[in-house]
Write an enzyme that holds these catalytic residues in place. Sequence first.
Site, PDB file in Angstrom:
ATOM      1  N   GLU A 133      14.141  -0.406   8.630  1.00 24.14           N
ATOM      2  CA  GLU A 133      14.381  -1.843   8.785  1.00 24.14           C
ATOM      3  C   GLU A 133      15.550  -2.227   7.867  1.00 24.14           C
ATOM      4  OE1 GLU A 133      11.153  -4.528   7.818  1.00 24.14           O
ATOM      5  OE2 GLU A 133      12.200  -6.216   8.703  1.00 24.14           O
ATOM      6  N   GLU A 312       1.377  -5.414   4.257  1.00 26.00           N
ATOM      7  CA  GLU A 312       1.895  -4.338   5.126  1.00 26.00           C
ATOM      8  C   GLU A 312       0.886  -4.007   6.222  1.00 26.00           C
ATOM      9  OE1 GLU A 312       4.895  -4.077   4.700  1.00 26.00           O
ATOM     10  OE2 GLU A 312       5.042  -4.790   2.632  1.00 26.00           O
ATOM     11  N   HIS A 315       0.919  -6.618   9.040  1.00 26.24           N
ATOM     12  CA  HIS A 315       2.073  -6.479   9.932  1.00 26.24           C
ATOM     13  C   HIS A 315       1.725  -5.687  11.197  1.00 26.24           C
ATOM     14  CE1 HIS A 315       5.678  -8.281   8.347  1.00 26.24           C
ATOM     15  NE2 HIS A 315       5.686  -7.625   7.204  1.00 26.24           N
TER      16      HIS A 315
HETATM   17  N1  SER Z   1       9.470  -5.627   6.189  1.00 28.98           N
HETATM   18  C1  SER Z   1       9.141  -5.249   4.848  1.00 28.98           C
HETATM   19  C2  SER Z   1       8.072  -6.142   4.311  1.00 28.98           C
HETATM   20  O1  SER Z   1       8.081  -7.315   4.530  1.00 28.98           O
HETATM   21  C3  SER Z   1      10.334  -5.205   3.977  1.00 28.98           C
HETATM   22  O2  SER Z   1      10.680  -6.387   3.384  1.00 28.98           O
HETATM   23  O3  SER Z   1       7.175  -5.698   3.709  1.00 28.98           O
HETATM   24 ZN    ZN Z   2       6.679  -8.190   5.488  1.00 36.50          ZN
END
Ligand code: SER
Ligand code: ZN
Length: 571
Positions: A133, A312, A315
């Site tokens: 990313e 995390e 997500h």
């Molecule tokens: N996408 C990652 C996070 O938000 C990196 O910033 O944890």
């Molecule tokens: Zn994140």
Amino acid sequence: MPQNYLFDPNSKAMNRGDYRPSEYLIPKTALHFDLDDTATVVKSQLTIQPNPAVKNGGGPLILNGEAMKLISLKINGQTLDRQDYTVTDKELIIKRPPSGEFTLEIENEIDPTSNTMLEGLYKSDGLLTTQCEAQGFRRITYYLDRPDILSAFKVTLEGDKDKYPCLLSNGNGDVTKTEDIGDNRHRITWNNPHPTPAYLFAIVAGDLNMLEDSFTTVNGKKVTLRIFVEDGYENKIKWAMESLKRSMKWDEETYGREYDLDVFHIVAVKGFNMGAMENKGLNIFNISLLAGDPDTTTDARLIDIEAVIGHEYFHNWSGNRVTVRDWFELTLKEGLTVLRDRQFTADMHSHASKVIEDAAIMEGGQFIEDSGPSSHPIRPDFVQEFDNIYSATVYQKGSHVLGMMKTILGDDVWRKAMDEYFGRFDGQAVTCDDFIDVMQEVSGIDLSEFRRWYSQSGTPEIEFDGHYDAKAKTYSLTLKQSTPPTADQKDKQPLYIPVSVGLIGQNGKDIPLTLDQDNSAAETTKVLHLTKQEQTFTFTNVEGPVVPSILRGFSAPVKITSEISDDDLIF
Ligand code: SER
Ligand code: ZN
């Protein structure tokens, strides 16, 4: 006003309005890695189809690719003639791809040791690891490296048994069972059947210790959980494992989100270049955000570790299953996931202290960003580099904008609307407008004014003035909003701001509130919907003088600027 360097519309910035869907899709990606510290060979087999959503497609296939050596190219098994493609330092252009579905095979070589950008595959101490990313995958192999290209990934890793005893990638697989392929080498294959954008791709290879546990999901599916660390940290990851299990349970209970693979892996890397990263089924952390021991680590640090593990993990739905159409929409996944991790921490510990902490985080970081040269709205319209939008505004303010939507909808309707959002867009790459459309549709509340939060930067200021009328037994509260100009935008419009208010009576207790505009049940805290520059709200049946308590629960990311009298403060 200082010049706005990062978000200057006059620079050669990238523009949100320039988005065009890809002419080609990649439903399947099969990758084979022959891992080596300086010469890793990548063989990629891509199933490519024309995008049915694009009319008059069929133009050249332009793949992103940087810092690599192309070895060979085949379409449907046939080596491509040199005049049929062009390679630049940023792209591989296939001039006349076949019509209909075809297979593209690419072989290329990369050097993880000289990769000091730490994007793509790089060497960190003894480990090979990745960060993709936002645009790191293009440093691994030629690809349509954009988040709206979702593919099912199959990844085979091969490497030396002593140097890389542990071979990890995304998806299902058993890390403890590798295939011996001779020459002191071994091999493993990982399968990720869920449509996944390339920015969530990950590899970790090296010598790692592991802690194993399991979690049984609400529907009875047993998920193997493993945390991997380098030597010296193996006794400091129990808290992380417990935090992971709490996160999985909380997301089931609070948002109805169940985990979707057979394994969930977390790897901590000492030299990881970011805090942590939500790669599908293989989260990568900086060790500082993972290792902690309840005997020797402070409570605050342990709560931080738990929050990042939650972030995390969450997500997996808010970001991975439903992802962003393009990087301008970053707050769609980050604002939402920060909101979810804030709720998680509040539920695990204390709602009151989490509100105080969240307000302090906004004041100490985001309000400063708004008042300086890099002010930008939570969904910027132009950027110099996508790296610039990993900001307090996109993450923190973005989470409060969603928190306001939750307040406006109410908890039950919010949950219903979130279920609809996840269900409708599962496996898709969408926008903040798609999100708000669902909130509006499910709640029946008009959020057109509210959308301004996505395009207007700056910190709104609210002034208040209260007046008690003893004869009429009313208390009228006037709220005035204004947003000072910012480096990126001079003119500001009024916003839709939910202001949570209570009135404290002479006995020091909240009084029940009735507003002259509505007949809802008397509560001691009410959300006032401030949508104009100035509005007066009149409370009825107020038995005596009261002291107002404004912006309860930090109901909006704003500043209150009225000076309250010393007497009221003391009271
Ligand atoms: N996408 C990652 C996070 O938000 C990196 O910033 O944890
Ligand atoms: Zn994140």
